[in-house]
Design a protein around this motif. Structure first.
Motif, short mmCIF file in Angstrom:
data_model
loop_
_atom_site.label_atom_id
_atom_site.label_comp_id
_atom_site.label_asym_id
_atom_site.label_seq_id
_atom_site.Cartn_x
_atom_site.Cartn_y
_atom_site.Cartn_z
N TYR A 69 7.37 19.65 -9.45
CA TYR A 69 5.95 19.97 -9.35
C TYR A 69 5.57 20.04 -7.87
N SER A 70 4.76 21.02 -7.48
CA SER A 70 4.28 21.15 -6.11
C SER A 70 2.76 21.02 -6.12
N MET A 71 2.23 20.40 -5.08
CA MET A 71 0.79 20.24 -4.97
C MET A 71 0.41 20.17 -3.51
N TRP A 72 -0.87 20.38 -3.23
CA TRP A 72 -1.41 20.16 -1.90
C TRP A 72 -1.97 18.75 -1.91
N LEU A 73 -1.34 17.86 -1.18
CA LEU A 73 -1.71 16.45 -1.18
C LEU A 73 -3.03 16.24 -0.46
N SER A 74 -3.96 15.63 -1.16
CA SER A 74 -5.27 15.35 -0.60
C SER A 74 -5.38 13.87 -0.23
N PRO A 75 -5.47 13.55 1.06
CA PRO A 75 -5.64 12.14 1.45
C PRO A 75 -6.87 11.51 0.79
N VAL A 76 -7.93 12.29 0.63
CA VAL A 76 -9.16 11.77 0.01
C VAL A 76 -8.87 11.34 -1.43
N ASP A 77 -8.15 12.18 -2.19
CA ASP A 77 -7.82 11.84 -3.57
C ASP A 77 -6.92 10.61 -3.64
N VAL A 78 -5.91 10.56 -2.78
CA VAL A 78 -5.00 9.41 -2.75
C VAL A 78 -5.80 8.13 -2.48
N CYS A 79 -6.70 8.20 -1.50
CA CYS A 79 -7.50 7.02 -1.15
C CYS A 79 -8.43 6.61 -2.29
N ASP A 80 -9.02 7.59 -2.96
CA ASP A 80 -9.90 7.29 -4.10
C ASP A 80 -9.14 6.65 -5.25
N ILE A 81 -7.98 7.18 -5.55
CA ILE A 81 -7.18 6.67 -6.69
C ILE A 81 -6.57 5.30 -6.38
N ASN A 132 0.81 -1.21 0.00
CA ASN A 132 0.00 0.00 0.00
C ASN A 132 0.85 1.26 0.00
N THR A 133 1.99 1.22 0.64
CA THR A 133 2.89 2.37 0.61
C THR A 133 3.44 2.55 -0.79
N TYR A 134 3.67 1.45 -1.49
CA TYR A 134 4.13 1.53 -2.88
C TYR A 134 3.07 2.22 -3.75
N LYS A 135 1.80 1.96 -3.48
CA LYS A 135 0.73 2.65 -4.21
C LYS A 135 0.82 4.16 -4.02
N VAL A 136 1.04 4.59 -2.78
CA VAL A 136 1.15 6.02 -2.50
C VAL A 136 2.43 6.57 -3.14
N TRP A 137 3.50 5.80 -3.12
CA TRP A 137 4.75 6.20 -3.78
C TRP A 137 4.47 6.44 -5.27
N CYS A 138 3.75 5.51 -5.91
CA CYS A 138 3.41 5.66 -7.34
C CYS A 138 2.58 6.91 -7.57
N TYR A 139 1.63 7.16 -6.69
CA TYR A 139 0.79 8.35 -6.80
C TYR A 139 1.67 9.61 -6.81
N LEU A 140 2.66 9.66 -5.96
CA LEU A 140 3.55 10.82 -5.90
C LEU A 140 4.55 10.84 -7.04
N HIS A 144 -7.43 3.20 -3.84
CA HIS A 144 -8.36 2.25 -3.19
C HIS A 144 -7.83 1.73 -1.86
N ILE A 145 -7.25 2.66 -1.08
CA ILE A 145 -6.83 2.30 0.27
C ILE A 145 -7.65 3.12 1.26
N SER A 146 -7.70 2.66 2.49
CA SER A 146 -8.47 3.37 3.53
C SER A 146 -7.67 4.57 4.04
N LYS A 147 -8.35 5.43 4.76
CA LYS A 147 -7.69 6.62 5.31
C LYS A 147 -6.60 6.22 6.31
N SER A 148 -6.88 5.23 7.15
CA SER A 148 -5.87 4.80 8.12
C SER A 148 -4.67 4.17 7.41
N THR A 149 -4.91 3.44 6.33
CA THR A 149 -3.81 2.86 5.55
C THR A 149 -2.98 3.97 4.91
N TYR A 150 -3.66 5.01 4.43
CA TYR A 150 -2.96 6.17 3.86
C TYR A 150 -2.01 6.77 4.90
N HIS A 151 -2.49 6.96 6.12
CA HIS A 151 -1.66 7.57 7.16
C HIS A 151 -0.46 6.67 7.51
#
Length: 123
Positions: free
Chosen positions: A60-72, A45-53, A74-81
C-alpha cells in the motif's frame, strides 16, 4: 468435570474480546515477531508511529500526513519528527535513491530482512 488451569502467582488470566468488524472496519495483520522486535527496540512514541505505518496492507502507498499521525497517536509534531528520524536511523524507513520524498516502510528493519533472505537462500 472442570478443567484445572495452572499458573504462577504473578500471572493473570486475560480473555480477549474484540469488537466485531463491520463493512469498512478491518483488523490489521502484523507479524508477531516483527511487532515484538519493534516494541523492544523502538522508543514508545516511535513504536506508536511504527504501528500507524504497520497497520496498512502490504504494498500500500500513501502520502504520510504528520498531522494525521499526531492526531491518531496523540504525539506532538516535534515528537513525530524525532520518531520519523528514529525509524529512518533504524532502517524501518528507507529513503528512495531516485526521489527524496519517497520512503519504503519495512515491518522489520530492512537490514534484518536482507540477512534473513540470505540465510533462506543459503539453506
Amino acid at each position: 468435570m472442570e478443567k484445572i488451569e495452572y499458573s504462577y502467582p504473578n500471572q493473570r488470566k486475560i480473555s480477549i474480546n474484540k469488537d466485531s468488524c463491520g463493512n469498512g472496519e478491518l483488523y490489521t495483520k502484523i507479524r508477531i515477531q516483527s511487532m515484538n522486535y519493534a516494541m523492544e527496540n523502538l522508543s514508545a512514541n516511535t513504536y506508536k508511529v511504527w504501528c500507524y505505518l504497520a497497520q496498512n496492507r502490504n504494498k500500500y502507498s500513501m502520502w504520510l500526513s504528520p498531522v494525521d499521525v499526531c492526531d491518531i497517536t496523540h504525539i506532538s509534531k516535534s515528537t513525530y519528527h524525532r520518531a520519523f528520524k528514529e525509524l529512518v536511523d533504524k532502517s524501518y524507513l528507507v529513503r528512495s535513491v531516485e526521489k527524496k520524498n519517497k520512503y519504503d516502510f519495512f515491518e522489520s528493519p530492512h537490514i534484518l530482512q536482507e540477512e534473513c533472505n540470505k540465510i533462506k537462500m543459503d539453506t
